[in-house]
Design a protein around this motif. Structure first.
Motif, PDB file in Angstrom:
ATOM      1  N   ALA A 125      60.069  52.814  58.368  1.00 40.90           N
ATOM      2  CA  ALA A 125      60.997  52.728  57.234  1.00 40.90           C
ATOM      3  C   ALA A 125      62.321  53.419  57.582  1.00 40.90           C
ATOM      4  CB  ALA A 125      60.372  53.373  56.001  1.00 40.90           C
ATOM      5  N   LEU A 126      62.228  54.506  58.333  1.00 39.42           N
ATOM      6  CA  LEU A 126      63.441  55.242  58.719  1.00 39.42           C
ATOM      7  C   LEU A 126      64.292  54.427  59.696  1.00 39.42           C
ATOM      8  CD1 LEU A 126      64.927  57.882  58.261  1.00 39.42           C
ATOM      9  CD2 LEU A 126      63.708  58.859  60.200  1.00 39.42           C
ATOM     10  N   VAL A 127      63.637  53.695  60.577  1.00 39.18           N
ATOM     11  CA  VAL A 127      64.368  52.819  61.512  1.00 39.18           C
ATOM     12  C   VAL A 127      65.115  51.736  60.729  1.00 39.18           C
ATOM     13  CG1 VAL A 127      64.130  51.115  63.369  1.00 39.18           C
ATOM     14  CG2 VAL A 127      62.859  53.263  63.491  1.00 39.18           C
ATOM     15  N   GLU A 128      64.469  51.200  59.690  1.00 36.33           N
ATOM     16  CA  GLU A 128      65.130  50.201  58.844  1.00 36.33           C
ATOM     17  C   GLU A 128      66.332  50.817  58.133  1.00 36.33           C
ATOM     18  OE1 GLU A 128      64.498  46.908  58.780  1.00 36.33           O
ATOM     19  OE2 GLU A 128      63.131  47.446  60.404  1.00 36.33           O
ATOM     20  N   ASP A 129      66.168  52.073  57.676  1.00 29.99           N
ATOM     21  CA  ASP A 129      67.287  52.784  57.040  1.00 29.99           C
ATOM     22  C   ASP A 129      68.442  52.970  58.026  1.00 29.99           C
ATOM     23  OD1 ASP A 129      66.097  53.063  54.557  1.00 29.99           O
ATOM     24  OD2 ASP A 129      65.166  54.978  55.040  1.00 29.99           O
ATOM     25  N   THR A 130      68.094  53.225  59.280  1.00 33.49           N
ATOM     26  CA  THR A 130      69.103  53.397  60.330  1.00 33.49           C
ATOM     27  C   THR A 130      69.932  52.123  60.491  1.00 33.49           C
ATOM     28  OG1 THR A 130      67.717  54.967  61.535  1.00 33.49           O
ATOM     29  CG2 THR A 130      69.456  53.902  62.784  1.00 33.49           C
ATOM     30  N   LYS A 131      69.239  50.985  60.484  1.00 30.67           N
ATOM     31  CA  LYS A 131      69.933  49.694  60.598  1.00 30.67           C
ATOM     32  C   LYS A 131      70.880  49.479  59.411  1.00 30.67           C
ATOM     33  CE  LYS A 131      66.134  47.417  63.080  1.00 30.67           C
ATOM     34  NZ  LYS A 131      65.052  46.415  62.967  1.00 30.67           N
ATOM     35  N   LEU A 132      70.410  49.855  58.217  1.00 30.59           N
ATOM     36  CA  LEU A 132      71.233  49.704  57.017  1.00 30.59           C
ATOM     37  C   LEU A 132      72.456  50.611  57.061  1.00 30.59           C
ATOM     38  CD1 LEU A 132      68.501  49.502  54.210  1.00 30.59           C
ATOM     39  CD2 LEU A 132      70.016  47.656  54.982  1.00 30.59           C
ATOM     40  N   LEU A 133      72.269  51.809  57.607  1.00 26.30           N
ATOM     41  CA  LEU A 133      73.394  52.737  57.735  1.00 26.30           C
ATOM     42  C   LEU A 133      74.472  52.170  58.657  1.00 26.30           C
ATOM     43  CD1 LEU A 133      71.785  56.294  57.997  1.00 26.30           C
ATOM     44  CD2 LEU A 133      73.569  55.605  56.395  1.00 26.30           C
TER      45      LEU A 133
END
Length: 243
Positions: free
Chosen positions: A11-19
């Motif tokens: 989930a954090l990797v997905e957040d990284t992409k969104l950032l």
């Protein structure tokens, strides 16, 4: 606990992409991505702490390895959010965009490192090796920061820098002993000690080199020797890893 960490890390990797993509979109989307990543890193930290606690108090060094791994991810996320803020609404060829990509790469590297560490914790035969690999990666990242043109927020005396080199001497002795014994617990303890000793030395060296009384020539020499010391220590850790 491994499954929970894996799920939250994804989930954090997905957040990284969104950032990263948020830098080119609206302020609202960027704010949402930042808030989401902050929530996810909090959840991840809690899950990792529970995992560390489940190891039991008879293995504190391995607990430290896990806590260090999540600290690295949190620091990388903080740097990434800062880079995203700097790159917001900038053109694709702006230098801040390259900084953003670099910060995102470090973020993913540290999440991957955390997952490798979690996996190694379940296998006693690889705990020491993994701890050492994580420390080597951490020191390389700290060296990159040290070599950047960023001026430290505060300065310190040359005496403080000299005092911090004692930690390197102690860590070197510990690393040599671990290379000789090849015991997992000795290698893990070396990894944890090395990480702190080198980081403290680099911080003190850079702060002392920017002291008002230090000339440009002396500053350059101090920074060069700080780099050489770190590279030499990395080489030592690589040898221990090989052994």
């Amino acid at each position: 606990f491994r499954e929970n960490i894996l799920k939250t890390a994804k989930a954090l990797v997905e957040d990284t992409k969104l950032l990263v993509s948020g830098a080119a979109s609206s302020q609202d989307k960027l704010a949402q991505a930042a808030q989401s990543s902050a929530n996810t890193i909090t959840q991840l930290a809690e899950v990792v702490k529970l995992g560390a606690a489940s190891l039991g108090s008879d293995d504190p060094e391995t607990q430290v390895v896990l806590i260090n791994a999540i600290k690295d991810v949190a620091k990388a996320l903080s740097d990434l959010i800062g880079a995203t803020k700097g790159a917001a609404s900038k053109p694709a060829d702006d230098p801040s965009m390259y900084q953003l990509k670099g910060a995102a790469k470090v973020m993913v590297t540290n999440v991957t490192s955390l997952l490798k560490t979690v996996k190694a914790v379940e296998d006693e035969a690889t705990r020491g090796t993994r701890a050492l690999e994580a420390t080597i990666e951490y020191i390389k990242q700290e060296l990159t920061v040290f070599q950047s043109s960023e001026v430290p927020e505060k300065t310190s005396s040359p005496e403080e820098s000299i005092r911090m080199t004692k930690g390197i001497t102690m860590a070197t002795a510990k690393a040599v002993a671990a290379g000789n014994s090849c015991r997992q617990e000795d290698v893990i303890a070396t990894a944890n000690l090395s990480r702190k000793a080198v980081a403290d030395m680099l911080t003190a060296c850079k702060q002392a080199s920017y002291h008002p009384d230090v000339s440009e020539e002396v500053r350059e020499r101090a920074l060069r020797f700080g780099t050489e010391c770190t590279l030499g220590y990395l080489e030592l850790l690589e040898h221990v890893l090989l052994v």
